[in-house]
Each structure stands twice: as structure tokens, then as C-alpha cells.
Design a protein around this motif. Structure first.
Motif, mmCIF file in Angstrom:
data_model
loop_
_atom_site.group_PDB
_atom_site.id
_atom_site.type_symbol
_atom_site.label_atom_id
_atom_site.label_comp_id
_atom_site.label_asym_id
_atom_site.label_seq_id
_atom_site.Cartn_x
_atom_site.Cartn_y
_atom_site.Cartn_z
ATOM 1 N N ILE A 1 32.879 -10.336 12.097
ATOM 2 C CA ILE A 1 32.909 -10.827 10.620
ATOM 3 C C ILE A 1 34.310 -11.196 10.398
ATOM 4 O O ILE A 1 35.131 -10.292 10.151
ATOM 5 N N VAL A 2 34.375 -12.540 10.289
ATOM 6 C CA VAL A 2 35.883 -13.128 9.868
ATOM 7 C C VAL A 2 36.067 -14.137 8.633
ATOM 8 O O VAL A 2 34.692 -14.723 8.560
ATOM 9 N N ALA B 1 44.971 -16.830 11.935
ATOM 10 C CA ALA B 1 44.052 -17.761 11.125
ATOM 11 C C ALA B 1 42.794 -17.271 10.484
ATOM 12 O O ALA B 1 41.889 -18.114 10.166
ATOM 13 N N TYR B 2 42.670 -15.861 10.873
ATOM 14 C CA TYR B 2 41.392 -15.235 10.027
ATOM 15 C C TYR B 2 41.749 -14.079 9.615
ATOM 16 O O TYR B 2 42.773 -13.459 9.985
ATOM 17 N N ILE B 3 40.965 -13.449 8.771
ATOM 18 C CA ILE B 3 40.873 -12.083 8.343
ATOM 19 C C ILE B 3 39.731 -11.461 8.752
ATOM 20 O O ILE B 3 38.520 -11.678 8.669
ATOM 21 N N ASP B 4 40.000 -10.279 9.566
ATOM 22 C CA ASP B 4 38.976 -9.406 10.264
ATOM 23 C C ASP B 4 38.143 -8.528 9.335
ATOM 24 O O ASP B 4 38.864 -7.749 8.864
ATOM 25 N N HIS B 5 37.000 -8.843 8.915
ATOM 26 C CA HIS B 5 36.333 -7.701 8.192
ATOM 27 C C HIS B 5 35.108 -6.819 9.136
ATOM 28 O O HIS B 5 34.181 -6.638 8.437
ATOM 29 N N SER B 6 35.380 -7.087 10.200
ATOM 30 C CA SER B 6 34.303 -6.620 11.375
ATOM 31 C C SER B 6 34.277 -5.103 11.277
ATOM 32 O O SER B 6 35.354 -4.308 11.053
ATOM 33 N N PRO B 7 33.244 -4.411 11.321
ATOM 34 C CA PRO B 7 32.875 -2.903 11.370
ATOM 35 C C PRO B 7 33.558 -2.481 12.699
ATOM 36 O O PRO B 7 33.667 -3.150 13.558
ATOM 37 N N PRO B 8 34.406 -1.323 12.592
ATOM 38 C CA PRO B 8 34.728 -0.693 14.018
ATOM 39 C C PRO B 8 33.742 -0.618 15.275
ATOM 40 O O PRO B 8 32.604 -0.349 14.701
ATOM 41 N N PRO B 9 33.965 -0.697 16.209
ATOM 42 C CA PRO B 9 33.131 -0.613 17.432
ATOM 43 C C PRO B 9 32.698 0.986 17.411
ATOM 44 O O PRO B 9 33.497 1.625 17.372
ATOM 45 N N THR B 10 31.445 1.142 18.024
ATOM 46 C CA THR B 10 31.052 2.445 18.020
ATOM 47 C C THR B 10 31.812 3.216 19.281
ATOM 48 O O THR B 10 32.309 2.476 20.288
#
Length: 131
Positions: free
Chosen positions: A67-68, A86-95
Motif C-alpha cells: 500500500i503506497v 516517489a511514494y510513501i509506503d503504508h504497507s503492513p510489515p511482512p509476516t
């Protein structure tokens, strides 16, 4: 010329969320790319401030959701540091690897070919009929 929008497939490829442009286009067509919550066609416009969700499907592994938020428009592939800016990363951390399910029927590297007995055990585990 200062751009106000870019194609979704081109932007996903340019910021290195997909390895190739054709993979980015295929991901859009398959519904793995969403822009502001809506399913994105390859030609969907992406603008600064938009939220892009990309579901990366890896063979043999779990799907990973990135999610960026778009900060800068790119239409050409650039170096990794420029792409990350070029983007802000809103990704959940990987398991963590320890919490992922174990691989099913995978042999250790360097273990060689399975013996006849091991092959029969693997076949039973996989639900295959014996001949």
C-alpha cells in the motif's frame, strides 16, 4: 512539460513494484492493482496523493500487499533510491518466516533424489493414489 497524471501500469512499473511493464499491465488487468480503493485498469490515471494498493503474487508463497501513496509521478523506470522517494509506503510489515506455514512436500536443498520409500510417503502425503 510537467505531468498531472500517469497511467497506473506505467507508474507501478516505474517505481519498481512490478519487475516488467507487462507484469504491471497484467496485474492491473487481473485486479491486483487498486487506486483509491477502486479496481484499476492499466490506463487508470494516477495523481500525487492517490493511494495505490498492489497485491504481489509470488509462486509458492503468500500474496504480499503493498500500500503506497503517490508523491511523485514517474513514467520511466528510474534507480531504486529515486523510485522509493516517489511514494510513501503504508504497507503492513511482512509476516516473520517462523510464523509462515511450512512448505508442503519440499525437500531440503542438497538432499538428493528421494528414495522409492520417500517418494511413496510423499505421494501419500499429497493424496496421490498408489499404482
Amino acid at each position: 512539460m510537467d505531468r498531472t497524471s500517469a497511467r497506473a501500469d506505467v507508474w507501478v512499473w516505474a517505481v519498481r513494484l512490478a519487475k516488467t511493464r507487462s507484469q504491471a499491465t497484467a496485474a492491473c488487468k487481473a485486479g491486483h492493482v487498486r487506486v483509491n480503493g477502486d479496481r484499476a485498469k492499466p490506463s487508470t490515471s494516477v495523481r500525487p496523493g492517490d493511494r495505490v494498493e498492489v497485491t504481489l503474487v509470488h509462486p509458492g508463497g503468500p500474496a504480499q500487499v503493498r500500500i503506497v501513496e503517490v508523491r511523485q509521478l514517474l513514467v520511466k523506470r528510474v534507480g531504486a533510491p529515486v523510485a522509493q522517494a516517489a511514494y510513501i509506503d503504508h504497507s503492513p510489515p511482512p509476516t516473520p518466516r517462523a510464523e509462515r506455514p511450512a512448505a508442503f512436500g519440499v525437500r531440503d536443498r542438497g538432499a538428493g533424489r528421494p528414495t522409492k520409500r520417500e517418494r511413496r510417503q510423499l505421494d501419500r502425503l499429497r493424496g496421490r493414489r498408489e499404482r
